[in-house]
Design a protein around this motif. Structure first.
Motif, PDB file in Angstrom:
ATOM      1  N   GLN A 135      13.665 -23.683  11.358  1.00 56.13           N
ATOM      2  CA  GLN A 135      14.818 -23.752  10.454  1.00 56.13           C
ATOM      3  C   GLN A 135      15.635 -25.032  10.686  1.00 56.13           C
ATOM      4  OE1 GLN A 135      16.093 -22.121   7.754  1.00 56.13           O
ATOM      5  NE2 GLN A 135      17.701 -23.679   7.857  1.00 56.13           N
ATOM      6  N   CYS A 136      16.121 -25.204  11.910  1.00 48.82           N
ATOM      7  CA  CYS A 136      16.952 -26.393  12.197  1.00 48.82           C
ATOM      8  C   CYS A 136      16.020 -27.514  12.655  1.00 48.82           C
ATOM      9  CB  CYS A 136      17.992 -26.045  13.258  1.00 48.82           C
ATOM     10  SG  CYS A 136      19.308 -27.266  13.369  1.00 48.82           S
ATOM     11  N   CYS A 160      28.483 -23.916  11.001  1.00 53.40           N
ATOM     12  CA  CYS A 160      27.778 -25.019  11.670  1.00 53.40           C
ATOM     13  C   CYS A 160      28.581 -26.318  11.559  1.00 53.40           C
ATOM     14  CB  CYS A 160      26.398 -25.200  11.040  1.00 53.40           C
ATOM     15  SG  CYS A 160      25.541 -26.661  11.655  1.00 53.40           S
ATOM     16  N   ARG A 191      23.863 -29.532  17.036  1.00 55.04           N
ATOM     17  CA  ARG A 191      24.331 -29.525  15.639  1.00 55.04           C
ATOM     18  C   ARG A 191      25.364 -28.421  15.412  1.00 55.04           C
ATOM     19  NH1 ARG A 191      18.485 -30.351  12.637  1.00 55.04           N
ATOM     20  NH2 ARG A 191      18.393 -32.623  12.825  1.00 55.04           N
ATOM     21  N   CYS A 207      20.170 -21.708   5.490  1.00 57.02           N
ATOM     22  CA  CYS A 207      20.430 -21.371   6.894  1.00 57.02           C
ATOM     23  C   CYS A 207      21.468 -20.250   7.007  1.00 57.02           C
ATOM     24  CB  CYS A 207      20.931 -22.625   7.617  1.00 57.02           C
ATOM     25  SG  CYS A 207      21.265 -22.323   9.358  1.00 57.02           S
ATOM     26  N   VAL A 222      24.347 -33.789  10.214  1.00 57.60           N
ATOM     27  CA  VAL A 222      23.023 -33.231  10.545  1.00 57.60           C
ATOM     28  C   VAL A 222      22.052 -34.336  10.966  1.00 57.60           C
ATOM     29  CG1 VAL A 222      21.066 -31.902   9.676  1.00 57.60           C
ATOM     30  CG2 VAL A 222      23.395 -31.277   9.009  1.00 57.60           C
ATOM     31  N   ILE A 226      23.495 -19.649   9.322  1.00 53.81           N
ATOM     32  CA  ILE A 226      24.720 -19.979  10.071  1.00 53.81           C
ATOM     33  C   ILE A 226      25.420 -21.223   9.519  1.00 53.81           C
ATOM     34  CG2 ILE A 226      24.106 -18.807  12.236  1.00 53.81           C
ATOM     35  CD1 ILE A 226      22.994 -21.430  13.308  1.00 53.81           C
ATOM     36  N   LEU A 227      25.116 -21.557   8.268  1.00 54.74           N
ATOM     37  CA  LEU A 227      25.675 -22.816   7.735  1.00 54.74           C
ATOM     38  C   LEU A 227      27.199 -22.804   7.648  1.00 54.74           C
ATOM     39  CD1 LEU A 227      25.093 -23.603   3.955  1.00 54.74           C
ATOM     40  CD2 LEU A 227      25.345 -21.302   4.817  1.00 54.74           C
ATOM     41  N   CYS A 252      19.391 -26.763   5.122  1.00 53.15           N
ATOM     42  CA  CYS A 252      20.639 -26.114   5.530  1.00 53.15           C
ATOM     43  C   CYS A 252      21.100 -25.084   4.508  1.00 53.15           C
ATOM     44  CB  CYS A 252      21.727 -27.157   5.751  1.00 53.15           C
ATOM     45  SG  CYS A 252      21.360 -28.265   7.123  1.00 53.15           S
TER      46      CYS A 252
HETATM   47  S1  SF4 Z   1      23.187 -25.487   8.880  1.00 54.44           S
HETATM   48 FE1  SF4 Z   1      23.324 -26.299  10.946  1.00 54.44          FE
HETATM   49  S2  SF4 Z   1      22.125 -24.909  12.213  1.00 54.44           S
HETATM   50 FE2  SF4 Z   1      21.561 -24.524  10.076  1.00 54.44          FE
HETATM   51  S3  SF4 Z   1      19.773 -25.800   9.709  1.00 54.44           S
HETATM   52 FE3  SF4 Z   1      21.567 -26.987   9.056  1.00 54.44          FE
HETATM   53  S4  SF4 Z   1      22.123 -28.191  10.874  1.00 54.44           S
HETATM   54 FE4  SF4 Z   1      20.763 -26.556  11.591  1.00 54.44          FE
END
Ligand code: SF4
Length: 341
Positions: A188-189, A205, A144, A199, A213, A201-202, A196
């Motif tokens: 989380q993922c 990502c 992802r 998250c 996703v 690192i969104l 998300c």
């Molecule tokens: S933003 Fe990306 S890494 Fe974060 S939970 Fe969603 S799909 Fe996973």
């Protein structure tokens, strides 16, 4: 890479679960947890880990147990070949390695039931060696985040993900890095509808940015499910015990006990055989990874079903004899109709 690595480690500090195998560097305990957790959720595997480590705190104690004792403890976890491998590997460690686990990735790979993932997990968690783990959680995060559309179960896909995971690895602290990325994938993922918006690192990502996703990771379709048709014979003796036999090698449930069995090639043959029989409990369906079993249990007086290895047991006697979940489900639902006490 550096940014992602750090973000996941910071996330891990405040979100990880407190699990017993994360407090040890003992390769035996780590190996035990990894074998138990293969294809098993943490909540389901945790009580089994605690049972095994309590009964066999060291590898030599597990090696000295009988296969039946080990399978009894394993009962309910499914995938019995893992339980058998666990026991065989413990014996291998005792006889070939003097009770000491190999301390390298290549050495660990020589152990039965230990593939690249488990070898990397033990090498990093126990010996802090720089080997990146690649399990379903890590595949998902990498696919992802980086937008890798190659199927995770294809040869090309595996090579791509392996290289990516190894590049991302924090070689100064591989143990914690591996724990962190697996936990990030697990909590989380998540496979379905990850949150998300929460998250860390969104913003970088790929899947989030491209609205992919739900489509990542890509997986090739599984092999077709094979259908099997079982009729179990409930044959009792004067003590109201039932006959069992032990399943042989090269098929499901090796080494487990079940009632004498007639297997049919198709459903119609089985239905003809069943007409006029006294069926207990109706139709049972049991799903395995690549097999769907349709089973019936009949009261039988067919002594020809008994062999020299058949044994008669009551419910108490079954406690020392591991049985498949299908037989367990049947006995829970209908055992009282068959046993007097
Ligand atoms: S933003 Fe990306 S890494 Fe974060 S939970 Fe969603 S799909 Fe996973």
């Amino acid at each position: 890479m550096q940014e992602l690595r750090e973000a996941i480690q910071i996330w891990y500090q405040s979100h990880h679960r407190d699990l017993p195998w994360r407090h040890t560097k003992d390769p035996y305990a780590i190996w035990l947890s990894e074998i138990i957790l293969q294809q098993t959720r943490v909540e389901q595997g945790l009580p089994y880990y605690l049972k095994f480590i309590h009964n066999y705190p060291q590898v030599q104690q597990l090696a000295m147990a009988s296969q039946q004792e080990v399978l009894n403890l394993w009962q309910g976890l499914g995938y019995y070949s893992r339980g058998r491998n666990l026991h065989t590997t413990a014996q291998q460690i005792t006889t070939d390695y003097g009770n000491i686990f190999p301390n390298t990735y290549q050495g660990l790979l020589q152990l039965k039931g230990v593939g690249p993932y488990t070898a990397a997990a033990i090498a990093s968690f126990a010996f802090n060696q720089p080997h990146a783990v690649l399990d379903g959680n890590v595949f998902r995060v990498l696919s992802r985040y980086f937008g890798v559309e190659e199927p995770i179960n294809s040869t090309v896909g595996k090579d791509i993900f392996e290289a990516l995971a190894q590049e991302l690895l924090d070689t100064k602290n591989p143990a914690q890095h591996n724990q962190a990325i697996m936990e990030f994938g697990a909590l989380q993922c998540k496979p379905v509808s990850p949150d998300c918006s929460a998250c860390p690192i969104l913003t970088t990502c790929y899947a989030y940015r491209e609205n992919q996703v739900a489509n990542l990771p890509v997986k090739l379709k599984k092999a077709k499910v094979k259908k099997r048709y079982f009729v179990y014979h409930l044959i009792s003796n004067a003590q109201q015990q039932l006959a069992y036999h032990r399943r042989g090698a090269k098929d499901i449930w090796e080494g487990l006990f079940e009632f004498p069995l007639t297997e049919f090639a198709d459903e119609s043959q089985m239905k003809i055989y069943l007409s006029g029989q006294k069926i207990i409990g109706g139709r049972f369906e049991h799903l395995l990874t690549h097999q769907r079993i349709e089973a019936y249990f009949i009261i039988s007086s067919e002594r020809s079903q008994l062999t020299s290895s058949s044994i008669f047991l009551d419910l108490a006697g079954l406690e020392d004899h591991p049985i498949p979940r299908l037989i367990d489900k049947f006995l829970i639902a209908h055992g009282h109709e068959l046993f007097s006490g």
